[in-house]
Design a protein around this motif. Structure first.
Motif, PDB file in Angstrom:
ATOM      1  N   THR A   2      34.911  40.271  52.509  1.00 42.53           N
ATOM      2  CA  THR A   2      34.206  39.880  51.293  1.00 42.53           C
ATOM      3  C   THR A   2      35.067  40.170  50.078  1.00 42.53           C
ATOM      4  O   THR A   2      36.115  40.783  50.170  1.00 42.53           O
ATOM      5  N   GLY A   3      34.576  39.743  48.940  1.00 39.60           N
ATOM      6  CA  GLY A   3      35.281  40.009  47.696  1.00 39.60           C
ATOM      7  C   GLY A   3      36.552  39.206  47.565  1.00 39.60           C
ATOM      8  O   GLY A   3      36.801  38.251  48.308  1.00 39.60           O
ATOM      9  N   VAL A   4      37.387  39.621  46.614  1.00 39.61           N
ATOM     10  CA  VAL A   4      38.608  38.859  46.352  1.00 39.61           C
ATOM     11  C   VAL A   4      39.554  38.876  47.551  1.00 39.61           C
ATOM     12  O   VAL A   4      40.253  37.898  47.787  1.00 39.61           O
ATOM     13  N   GLY A   5      39.556  39.948  48.324  1.00 41.12           N
ATOM     14  CA  GLY A   5      40.427  40.007  49.498  1.00 41.12           C
ATOM     15  C   GLY A   5      40.101  38.903  50.488  1.00 41.12           C
ATOM     16  O   GLY A   5      40.998  38.272  51.046  1.00 41.12           O
ATOM     17  N   THR A  21      58.978  31.671  36.490  1.00 40.63           N
ATOM     18  CA  THR A  21      58.343  32.399  35.392  1.00 40.63           C
ATOM     19  C   THR A  21      57.872  31.496  34.267  1.00 40.63           C
ATOM     20  O   THR A  21      57.056  31.909  33.458  1.00 40.63           O
ATOM     21  N   ASP A  22      58.340  30.261  34.226  1.00 45.03           N
ATOM     22  CA  ASP A  22      57.845  29.327  33.223  1.00 45.03           C
ATOM     23  C   ASP A  22      56.386  28.955  33.479  1.00 45.03           C
ATOM     24  O   ASP A  22      55.715  28.407  32.612  1.00 45.03           O
ATOM     25  N   SER A  23      55.864  29.292  34.651  1.00 47.73           N
ATOM     26  CA  SER A  23      54.469  29.018  34.990  1.00 47.73           C
ATOM     27  C   SER A  23      53.548  30.187  34.642  1.00 47.73           C
ATOM     28  O   SER A  23      52.340  30.076  34.812  1.00 47.73           O
ATOM     29  N   CYS A  24      54.089  31.286  34.180  1.00 49.78           N
ATOM     30  CA  CYS A  24      53.320  32.513  33.954  1.00 49.78           C
ATOM     31  C   CYS A  24      52.919  32.675  32.486  1.00 49.78           C
ATOM     32  O   CYS A  24      52.901  33.783  31.966  1.00 49.78           O
ATOM     33  N   TRP A  25      52.593  31.564  31.842  1.00 51.67           N
ATOM     34  CA  TRP A  25      52.283  31.613  30.418  1.00 51.67           C
ATOM     35  C   TRP A  25      50.866  31.186  30.086  1.00 51.67           C
ATOM     36  O   TRP A  25      50.458  31.284  28.935  1.00 51.67           O
ATOM     37  N   SER A  26      50.122  30.705  31.028  1.00 52.32           N
ATOM     38  CA  SER A  26      48.735  30.296  30.794  1.00 52.32           C
ATOM     39  C   SER A  26      47.961  30.426  32.095  1.00 52.32           C
ATOM     40  O   SER A  26      48.455  30.047  33.150  1.00 52.32           O
ATOM     41  N   TYR A  27      46.752  30.958  32.005  1.00 55.54           N
ATOM     42  CA  TYR A  27      45.866  31.033  33.161  1.00 55.54           C
ATOM     43  C   TYR A  27      44.463  31.342  32.689  1.00 55.54           C
ATOM     44  O   TYR A  27      44.230  31.686  31.534  1.00 55.54           O
ATOM     45  N   CYS A  28      43.522  31.223  33.598  1.00 58.65           N
ATOM     46  CA  CYS A  28      42.139  31.622  33.372  1.00 58.65           C
ATOM     47  C   CYS A  28      41.697  32.322  34.645  1.00 58.65           C
ATOM     48  O   CYS A  28      41.824  31.769  35.741  1.00 58.65           O
ATOM     49  N   ILE A  29      41.214  33.558  34.522  1.00 57.90           N
ATOM     50  CA  ILE A  29      40.706  34.293  35.679  1.00 57.90           C
ATOM     51  C   ILE A  29      39.285  34.748  35.381  1.00 57.90           C
ATOM     52  O   ILE A  29      38.849  34.757  34.231  1.00 57.90           O
ATOM     53  N   GLY A  30      38.571  35.144  36.419  1.00 60.16           N
ATOM     54  CA  GLY A  30      37.211  35.644  36.256  1.00 60.16           C
ATOM     55  C   GLY A  30      37.184  37.159  36.175  1.00 60.16           C
ATOM     56  O   GLY A  30      38.170  37.841  36.471  1.00 60.16           O
ATOM     57  N   PRO A  31      36.036  37.704  35.782  1.00 64.07           N
ATOM     58  CA  PRO A  31      35.905  39.157  35.651  1.00 64.07           C
ATOM     59  C   PRO A  31      36.169  39.931  36.948  1.00 64.07           C
ATOM     60  O   PRO A  31      36.725  41.025  36.914  1.00 64.07           O
ATOM     61  N   ALA A  32      35.785  39.372  38.101  1.00 60.01           N
ATOM     62  CA  ALA A  32      36.014  40.080  39.369  1.00 60.01           C
ATOM     63  C   ALA A  32      37.511  40.227  39.641  1.00 60.01           C
ATOM     64  O   ALA A  32      37.968  41.280  40.086  1.00 60.01           O
ATOM     65  N   GLU A  33      38.267  39.170  39.357  1.00 60.23           N
ATOM     66  CA  GLU A  33      39.721  39.266  39.556  1.00 60.23           C
ATOM     67  C   GLU A  33      40.342  40.205  38.526  1.00 60.23           C
ATOM     68  O   GLU A  33      41.256  40.957  38.846  1.00 60.23           O
ATOM     69  N   ALA A 108      36.526  32.176  42.766  1.00 53.77           N
ATOM     70  CA  ALA A 108      37.085  33.338  42.050  1.00 53.77           C
ATOM     71  C   ALA A 108      36.419  33.501  40.686  1.00 53.77           C
ATOM     72  O   ALA A 108      36.145  34.620  40.255  1.00 53.77           O
ATOM     73  N   GLN A 109      36.145  32.397  40.018  1.00 57.78           N
ATOM     74  CA  GLN A 109      35.476  32.451  38.714  1.00 57.78           C
ATOM     75  C   GLN A 109      34.041  32.921  38.833  1.00 57.78           C
ATOM     76  O   GLN A 109      33.534  33.635  37.967  1.00 57.78           O
ATOM     77  N   ASP A 110      33.371  32.500  39.904  1.00 58.93           N
ATOM     78  CA  ASP A 110      31.953  32.789  40.073  1.00 58.93           C
ATOM     79  C   ASP A 110      31.661  34.134  40.729  1.00 58.93           C
ATOM     80  O   ASP A 110      30.507  34.581  40.743  1.00 58.93           O
ATOM     81  N   MET A 111      32.687  34.772  41.282  1.00 57.06           N
ATOM     82  CA  MET A 111      32.502  36.019  42.018  1.00 57.06           C
ATOM     83  C   MET A 111      31.982  37.128  41.099  1.00 57.06           C
ATOM     84  O   MET A 111      32.461  37.311  39.998  1.00 57.06           O
ATOM     85  N   ALA A 112      30.988  37.828  41.591  1.00 54.66           N
ATOM     86  CA  ALA A 112      30.433  38.940  40.828  1.00 54.66           C
ATOM     87  C   ALA A 112      31.335  40.155  40.912  1.00 54.66           C
ATOM     88  O   ALA A 112      32.032  40.357  41.900  1.00 54.66           O
ATOM     89  N   VAL A 113      31.302  40.951  39.871  1.00 49.64           N
ATOM     90  CA  VAL A 113      32.029  42.215  39.868  1.00 49.64           C
ATOM     91  C   VAL A 113      31.188  43.230  40.621  1.00 49.64           C
ATOM     92  O   VAL A 113      30.042  43.498  40.261  1.00 49.64           O
TER      93      VAL A 113
END
Length: 117
Positions: A2-5, A21-33, A108-113
């Protein structure tokens, strides 16, 4: 699992050679991640990053300092259709479909903390 794992286990691993590393400039993650990364590394990534380097990026070395704890969006890079690595890194057993990649990102976005065990 369960969880992020459990979610991360669905993403085929890619032997990263760096250079992306040119790809490491924008992202969106959820609170659980965000909490997962913080618990594993002590670093609290912002939920939304646009147009600036990720705090985990070691620009001089061209590598992520938290590669083992990275969020789903980073794990999917090179592992899913539509997110192919321009440097030739790819999963040995084939990439996830585009729809599976989107499903993992949505989960990942919807996962609860969850509280710590």
């Amino acid at each position: 699992m369960t969880g992020v794992g459990g979610l991360y286990a669905q993403i085929p691993p890619v032997a990263c050679r760096g250079g992306c590393t040119d790809s490491c400039w924008s992202y969106c993650i959820g609170p659980a991640e965000q909490e997962h990364v913080h618990a594993a590394t002590g670093v609290r990534l912002p939920l939304l990053l646009v147009g600036e380097p990720c705090p985990a990026l070691d620009q001089a070395a061209g590598r992520c300092r938290m590669h083992e704890a990275r969020p789903a969006i980073c794990r999917l890079f090179g592992s899913a259709e539509g997110m192919e690595c321009p440097y030739g890194c790819a999963p040995v057993l084939g990439a996830l479909s585009r729809s599976d990649g989107y499903r993992i990102l949505a989960a990942a976005q919807d996962m609860a903390v969850l509280p710590p065990d």
